[in-house]
Write a protein that holds these residues in place. Structure first.
Motif, PDB file in Angstrom:
ATOM      1  N   PHE A   1     111.134  94.968   1.568  1.00 21.88           N
ATOM      2  CA  PHE A   1     111.848  95.104   2.826  1.00 21.88           C
ATOM      3  C   PHE A   1     112.087  96.575   3.120  1.00 21.88           C
ATOM      4  N   PHE A   2     111.696  96.964   4.312  1.00 18.70           N
ATOM      5  CA  PHE A   2     111.702  98.373   4.682  1.00 18.70           C
ATOM      6  C   PHE A   2     113.112  98.951   4.656  1.00 18.70           C
ATOM      7  N   SER A   3     113.259 100.076   3.960  1.00 18.86           N
ATOM      8  CA  SER A   3     114.526 100.793   3.931  1.00 18.86           C
ATOM      9  C   SER A   3     114.444 102.058   4.768  1.00 18.86           C
TER      10      SER A   3
ATOM     11  N   LYS B   1     119.294  88.251   2.575  1.00 22.45           N
ATOM     12  CA  LYS B   1     119.637  88.578   1.206  1.00 22.45           C
ATOM     13  C   LYS B   1     119.089  89.941   0.751  1.00 22.45           C
ATOM     14  N   VAL B   2     118.790  90.800   1.708  1.00 27.11           N
ATOM     15  CA  VAL B   2     118.223  92.092   1.371  1.00 27.11           C
ATOM     16  C   VAL B   2     119.323  93.102   1.084  1.00 27.11           C
ATOM     17  N   ARG B   3     119.229  93.810  -0.001  1.00 29.17           N
ATOM     18  CA  ARG B   3     120.197  94.864  -0.289  1.00 29.17           C
ATOM     19  C   ARG B   3     119.476  96.127  -0.742  1.00 29.17           C
ATOM     20  N   ILE B   4     120.161  97.241  -0.693  1.00 30.54           N
ATOM     21  CA  ILE B   4     119.578  98.537  -0.995  1.00 30.54           C
ATOM     22  C   ILE B   4     119.652  98.815  -2.483  1.00 30.54           C
ATOM     23  N   GLY B   5     118.565  99.366  -3.058  1.00 31.28           N
ATOM     24  CA  GLY B   5     118.540  99.745  -4.458  1.00 31.28           C
ATOM     25  C   GLY B   5     118.927 101.207  -4.648  1.00 31.28           C
ATOM     26  N   GLN B   6     118.992 101.632  -5.909  1.00 33.62           N
ATOM     27  CA  GLN B   6     119.447 102.976  -6.248  1.00 33.62           C
ATOM     28  C   GLN B   6     118.543 104.065  -5.664  1.00 33.62           C
ATOM     29  N   SER B   7     117.224 103.918  -5.810  1.00 28.67           N
ATOM     30  CA  SER B   7     116.313 104.937  -5.293  1.00 28.67           C
ATOM     31  C   SER B   7     116.351 104.988  -3.773  1.00 28.67           C
TER      32      SER B   7
ATOM     33  N   PRO C   1     110.239  93.032   7.068  1.00 24.59           N
ATOM     34  CA  PRO C   1     109.337  92.816   5.925  1.00 24.59           C
ATOM     35  C   PRO C   1     108.074  93.687   5.973  1.00 24.59           C
ATOM     36  N   PHE C   2     107.693  94.146   4.804  1.00 21.36           N
ATOM     37  CA  PHE C   2     106.456  94.900   4.601  1.00 21.36           C
ATOM     38  C   PHE C   2     105.642  94.120   3.575  1.00 21.36           C
ATOM     39  N   LEU C   3     104.517  93.547   4.009  1.00 21.15           N
ATOM     40  CA  LEU C   3     103.707  92.677   3.151  1.00 21.15           C
ATOM     41  C   LEU C   3     102.712  93.488   2.332  1.00 21.15           C
ATOM     42  N   PHE C   4     102.448  93.024   1.115  1.00 17.43           N
ATOM     43  CA  PHE C   4     101.461  93.660   0.245  1.00 17.43           C
ATOM     44  C   PHE C   4     100.115  92.950   0.417  1.00 17.43           C
ATOM     45  N   LYS C   5      99.236  93.557   1.214  1.00 15.98           N
ATOM     46  CA  LYS C   5      97.899  93.004   1.436  1.00 15.98           C
ATOM     47  C   LYS C   5      96.955  93.649   0.441  1.00 15.98           C
ATOM     48  N   LEU C   6      96.584  92.904  -0.603  1.00 17.06           N
ATOM     49  CA  LEU C   6      95.793  93.463  -1.700  1.00 17.06           C
ATOM     50  C   LEU C   6      94.386  93.845  -1.236  1.00 17.06           C
ATOM     51  N   LYS C   7      93.877  94.931  -1.827  1.00 16.98           N
ATOM     52  CA  LYS C   7      92.552  95.437  -1.468  1.00 16.98           C
ATOM     53  C   LYS C   7      91.460  94.631  -2.173  1.00 16.98           C
ATOM     54  N   ARG C   8      90.200  95.005  -1.913  1.00 21.23           N
ATOM     55  CA  ARG C   8      89.063  94.335  -2.536  1.00 21.23           C
ATOM     56  C   ARG C   8      89.229  94.242  -4.044  1.00 21.23           C
TER      57      ARG C   8
ATOM     58  N   THR D   1     112.761  97.909  -0.529  1.00 18.39           N
ATOM     59  CA  THR D   1     113.744  97.382  -1.462  1.00 18.39           C
ATOM     60  C   THR D   1     113.555  95.881  -1.642  1.00 18.39           C
ATOM     61  N   ASN D   2     114.106  95.346  -2.737  1.00 23.32           N
ATOM     62  CA  ASN D   2     114.000  93.926  -3.075  1.00 23.32           C
ATOM     63  C   ASN D   2     112.570  93.404  -3.046  1.00 23.32           C
ATOM     64  N   PRO D   3     111.607  94.075  -3.694  1.00 23.32           N
ATOM     65  CA  PRO D   3     110.226  93.581  -3.655  1.00 23.32           C
ATOM     66  C   PRO D   3     110.089  92.245  -4.364  1.00 23.32           C
ATOM     67  N   ILE D   4     109.196  91.420  -3.838  1.00 23.49           N
ATOM     68  CA  ILE D   4     108.902  90.109  -4.413  1.00 23.49           C
ATOM     69  C   ILE D   4     107.394  90.036  -4.628  1.00 23.49           C
ATOM     70  N   PHE D   5     106.986  89.701  -5.830  1.00 24.23           N
ATOM     71  CA  PHE D   5     105.568  89.636  -6.175  1.00 24.23           C
ATOM     72  C   PHE D   5     105.204  88.181  -6.453  1.00 24.23           C
ATOM     73  N   PHE D   6     104.322  87.636  -5.643  1.00 25.99           N
ATOM     74  CA  PHE D   6     103.940  86.237  -5.780  1.00 25.99           C
ATOM     75  C   PHE D   6     103.041  86.042  -7.002  1.00 25.99           C
ATOM     76  N   GLU D   7     103.174  84.878  -7.614  1.00 26.18           N
ATOM     77  CA  GLU D   7     102.215  84.480  -8.636  1.00 26.18           C
ATOM     78  C   GLU D   7     100.849  84.261  -7.968  1.00 26.18           C
ATOM     79  N   THR D   8      99.785  84.417  -8.773  1.00 28.13           N
ATOM     80  CA  THR D   8      98.429  84.351  -8.219  1.00 28.13           C
ATOM     81  C   THR D   8      98.197  83.080  -7.410  1.00 28.13           C
ATOM     82  N   GLN D   9      98.705  81.956  -7.886  1.00 31.52           N
ATOM     83  CA  GLN D   9      98.472  80.691  -7.178  1.00 31.52           C
ATOM     84  C   GLN D   9      99.183  80.628  -5.831  1.00 31.52           C
ATOM     85  N   ASP D  10     100.109  81.573  -5.577  1.00 31.08           N
ATOM     86  CA  ASP D  10     100.840  81.571  -4.308  1.00 31.08           C
ATOM     87  C   ASP D  10     100.340  82.640  -3.340  1.00 31.08           C
ATOM     88  N   TRP D  11      99.305  83.383  -3.720  1.00 34.61           N
ATOM     89  CA  TRP D  11      98.759  84.388  -2.812  1.00 34.61           C
ATOM     90  C   TRP D  11      98.273  83.712  -1.535  1.00 34.61           C
TER      91      TRP D  11
END
Length: 312
Positions: A60-62, A189-195, A43-50, A112-122
């Motif tokens: 998930f790292f490909s 459940k991670v799979r590879i995308g086209q790119s 897993p590669f987490l998205f740690k949002l900036k200021r 691949t397979n990025p997941i974006f949390f809703e604001t309330q789940d950050w």
């Protein structure tokens, strides 16, 4: 298990969360150092900036690669987190000192397979990461200091998992069995995308057409041996790197390869197009380039399928 929290541009995150792509390019504007912390599937987490200091999602790292700016757009398009090439170019050049270079090479962390949390789940990360001093990101290991953070991530992920994912085993980057102790983890459940597939195949073949040896990157295509619409997976072993004209002939059955990796050229090219020289010079010859790993070489069952559409 290792995972990584990368400092994430907020506009990149916001744009991609709206279009929900199958894979993304977490680009590095400098393009001067390879990303080696993660293995495929981790897993590669998205740690949002200021002004935020939270985990807003993950991918998930490909793989990691280096691409000229225009090729990064060609491969990923909007999955670079921008609506247009000009916007993407402005974003990259804003971080670089050599602004006169209109087509710099950049680093590409392919997720691949990025997941974006809703604001309330950050997930706040004040207790796990400093607000200052971390420019690119921070690596974690659940065996050392990362177990508490990963538990929070994994619990949140359950809300975003499909209840009945339709993934076949040969599309996985990793399997749950590779990560003992994490229950019904999303890692299964991670799979590879086209790119991601295109990048993996391009690099596996050393950026050379497997038949002709051509190395001009913009004219090289990652071709499926068995098409995706025929249930052919986005696996390196179902891919072959071809010059764009050969890709078209391969897809339409004028060119194929044998199980011992030799080239077959259909006589129909001569009969239908009166072409004698350009392609027949490769007939019967072994592929010039193949992946270094045996598991990544063209799979025999996919070759057999492609032989069935060969025009003979």
């Amino acid at each position: 298990m290792k995972f990584y929290a990368g400092a994430t541009d907020n506009s990149w995150f916001n744009y991609l969360s709206r279009i929900s792509p199958e894979d993304v390019n977490f680009w590095q504007p400098g393009g001067n150092s390879a990303f080696k912390y993660l293995q495929p599937g981790e897993p590669f987490l998205f740690k949002l900036k200021r002004p935020y200091h939270v985990i807003g999602g993950l991918g998930f790292f490909s793989s990691h690669t280096f691409l000229p700016l225009n090729m990064a757009w060609d491969v990923f398009g909007e999955k670079n987190g921008c609506a247009s090439f000009n916007e993407f170019k402005r974003s990259i050049l804003s971080y670089r000192t050599d602004k006169e270079n209109s087509n710099p090479t950049i680093g590409c962390i392919v997720l691949t397979n990025p997941i974006f949390f809703e604001t309330q789940d950050w997930i706040p990360v004040d207790q796990f990461m400093s607000r200052t001093g971390i420019v690119q990101g921070k690596g974690f290991d659940t065996a050392v200091t990362g177990s508490e953070l990963w538990t929070q991530i994994n619990n949140t992920l359950q809300k975003y998992l499909p209840s009945n994912p339709v993934f076949t085993e040969n599309q996985f980057i990793s399997k749950e069995s590779d990560w003992p102790g994490y229950g019904k983890s999303v890692l299964q459940k991670v799979r590879i995308g086209q790119s991601a597939f295109r990048v993996l195949v391009t690099d596996a073949y050393s950026r050379r057409c497997s038949i002709s040896g051509e190395k001009t990157l913009p004219v090289l295509d990652a071709a499926h041996i068995k098409p995706y619409n025929e249930q052919g997976p986005h696996n390196i072993s179902n891919g072959i790197l071809l010059r764009s004209d050969m890709h078209k002939l391969f897809d339409t059955g004028y060119i194929t390869i044998t199980k011992d990796y030799k080239v077959e050229i259909s006589k129909a090219i001569k009969e239908e197009f009166e072409n004698r020289r350009e392609y027949y010079q490769y007939h019967g010859k072994e592929l010039l380039y193949l992946p270094g790993k045996e598991v990544d070489k063209p799979n025999q069952q996919y070759i057999e399928w492609h032989n069935s559409i060969f025009r003979g």
